[in-house]
Scaffold this motif. Sequence first.
Motif, PDB file in Angstrom:
ATOM      1  N   LEU A 131     -11.074  62.931  75.157  1.00  0.00           N
ATOM      2  CA  LEU A 131     -10.243  62.403  74.017  1.00  0.00           C
ATOM      3  C   LEU A 131      -9.190  63.497  73.786  1.00  0.00           C
ATOM      4  O   LEU A 131      -8.000  63.026  73.624  1.00  0.00           O
ATOM      5  N   ASN A 132      -9.417  64.629  73.693  1.00  0.00           N
ATOM      6  CA  ASN A 132      -8.538  65.674  73.470  1.00  0.00           C
ATOM      7  C   ASN A 132      -7.472  65.661  74.785  1.00  0.00           C
ATOM      8  O   ASN A 132      -6.457  65.695  74.444  1.00  0.00           O
ATOM      9  N   GLY A 133      -7.896  65.376  76.037  1.00  0.00           N
ATOM     10  CA  GLY A 133      -6.980  65.572  77.044  1.00  0.00           C
ATOM     11  C   GLY A 133      -6.034  64.312  76.965  1.00  0.00           C
ATOM     12  O   GLY A 133      -4.956  64.268  77.152  1.00  0.00           O
ATOM     13  N   ILE A 134      -6.463  63.160  76.578  1.00  0.00           N
ATOM     14  CA  ILE A 134      -5.557  61.869  76.205  1.00  0.00           C
ATOM     15  C   ILE A 134      -4.436  62.161  75.196  1.00  0.00           C
ATOM     16  O   ILE A 134      -3.331  61.945  75.413  1.00  0.00           O
ATOM     17  N   ASP A 163      -3.478  65.101  74.078  1.00  0.00           N
ATOM     18  CA  ASP A 163      -2.523  65.880  74.613  1.00  0.00           C
ATOM     19  C   ASP A 163      -1.602  65.355  75.555  1.00  0.00           C
ATOM     20  O   ASP A 163      -0.407  65.883  75.457  1.00  0.00           O
ATOM     21  N   ALA A 164      -1.904  64.660  76.459  1.00  0.00           N
ATOM     22  CA  ALA A 164      -1.082  63.885  77.467  1.00  0.00           C
ATOM     23  C   ALA A 164      -0.052  62.936  76.705  1.00  0.00           C
ATOM     24  O   ALA A 164       0.983  62.702  77.141  1.00  0.00           O
ATOM     25  N   ALA A 165      -0.821  62.246  75.471  1.00  0.00           N
ATOM     26  CA  ALA A 165       0.306  61.372  74.796  1.00  0.00           C
ATOM     27  C   ALA A 165       1.311  62.348  73.859  1.00  0.00           C
ATOM     28  O   ALA A 165       1.994  61.913  73.210  1.00  0.00           O
ATOM     29  N   GLY A 166       1.354  63.692  74.010  1.00  0.00           N
ATOM     30  CA  GLY A 166       2.251  64.488  72.999  1.00  0.00           C
ATOM     31  C   GLY A 166       1.718  64.890  71.787  1.00  0.00           C
ATOM     32  O   GLY A 166       2.289  65.648  70.901  1.00  0.00           O
ATOM     33  N   LEU A 167       0.422  64.527  71.476  1.00  0.00           N
ATOM     34  CA  LEU A 167      -0.454  65.089  70.181  1.00  0.00           C
ATOM     35  C   LEU A 167      -1.064  66.361  70.534  1.00  0.00           C
ATOM     36  O   LEU A 167      -2.242  66.365  71.140  1.00  0.00           O
ATOM     37  N   ASN A 168      -0.459  67.561  69.992  1.00  0.00           N
ATOM     38  CA  ASN A 168      -1.594  68.839  70.363  1.00  0.00           C
ATOM     39  C   ASN A 168      -2.431  68.944  69.421  1.00  0.00           C
ATOM     40  O   ASN A 168      -2.111  69.205  68.238  1.00  0.00           O
ATOM     41  N   VAL A 169      -3.553  68.746  69.813  1.00  0.00           N
ATOM     42  CA  VAL A 169      -4.729  68.688  69.047  1.00  0.00           C
ATOM     43  C   VAL A 169      -5.494  69.969  69.056  1.00  0.00           C
ATOM     44  O   VAL A 169      -6.334  70.522  68.410  1.00  0.00           O
ATOM     45  N   ASN A 170      -4.791  70.910  70.179  1.00  0.00           N
ATOM     46  CA  ASN A 170      -5.483  72.385  70.336  1.00  0.00           C
ATOM     47  C   ASN A 170      -7.017  72.509  70.252  1.00  0.00           C
ATOM     48  O   ASN A 170      -7.678  73.157  69.767  1.00  0.00           O
ATOM     49  N   ILE A 224     -17.136  63.587  75.648  1.00  0.00           N
ATOM     50  CA  ILE A 224     -15.805  63.223  75.378  1.00  0.00           C
ATOM     51  C   ILE A 224     -15.110  63.676  74.174  1.00  0.00           C
ATOM     52  O   ILE A 224     -14.153  64.044  74.080  1.00  0.00           O
ATOM     53  N   TYR A 225     -16.160  63.811  73.152  1.00  0.00           N
ATOM     54  CA  TYR A 225     -15.563  64.601  71.746  1.00  0.00           C
ATOM     55  C   TYR A 225     -15.488  66.054  72.025  1.00  0.00           C
ATOM     56  O   TYR A 225     -14.713  66.694  70.921  1.00  0.00           O
TER      57      TYR A 225
END
Length: 339
Positions: A173-176, A178-185, A166-167
């Motif tokens: 986690l990063n997929g969620i 990114d889907a929420a608009g937070l580009n964690v790259n 998941i990490y």
Amino acid sequence: MTATQGLDAAVTTAAVTTSRTGRRRPPRLGKRPLTFDYVSFLLVFLVLPVAIFVIFVISPFVQAVYYSMTNWTGFSPEMDFVGLANFVRLFTDSTFMQAMGNNIVLAIAVPLITLSIALVFASMITVGGPSTGQVRGLAGSSFYRVVSFFPYVIPAIVIGILWALIYSPEGLLNGILDAAGLNVNGFAWLGDERTAMGASIFVIIWGMVGFYMVLFIAAIKGIPSEIYEASRIDGAGRFRTTISITLPLIRDNVQTAYIYIGILALDAFVYMAALNATGGPGNTTLVMSQYLYRTAFEKSQFGLASAMGVVLAVVTLLFAAIVFLVNRFTGGKDDEGRL
């Protein structure tokens, strides 16, 4: 002869008999006859448990202390006695000291956060329901209890592997985010020194909070409901009820739980090895048990690894002693002054 006269005569006769024969002395402790039942009871419930404890607990620990003072490689019968050299080497090893610091962080953060969350959930499920009528928990509390306890039935190694996936940069986690608009790259949560320890602590808490919630639920159900009804009549809110009534009455359960989860946090080998087998970036998640395993089986230094085990055992005992002392000094005594 009247009844009164007969009673006086009987008393006089008994007094004379006692003065002649002497007062019967109660049997002394330790003068109990050695009957078969008494001897078998001592053998089964005293001698046998003590013997098992000495053989399987005390003896291995004494052996570990001896090995910690040798240069044993673990794979040969030869070993030289080196005294305290291994302990001196440990406390001058920056990696070991960092691992010990990580263990201390876990021992402070994991029990405190886990038990706080578990107590809140347990209070909500047992006495956190409507403020009128019978004292009861939230609606559907059985469902919450099952869902919260579910992570505990999953083996720790499986939890560690799942959360490592998941990490991961391409994980859930990063997929969620990114889907929420937070580009964690593709942020590596376990590969960054700023987040590795926090992410690891979250996994341990997620896996353990359900068990301690169920433990606290059982303890709270043993508190008479009249006490909660009286506090409700006095106008105490849910938070005040939890702090002033629930927590003091289940103090012994909280103390026991704190020691158990503290010991788990001081070990944490399975979680940390599954999440980050290398010890994390800059050894930020390395714990003593990981370093012990690496020293013993990768470097073949069982004497030094035994010294690490002795230090870990001493730290664990100190942790338990501190918990007992804090509980005593904060009022954790019953009416007879015992813990």
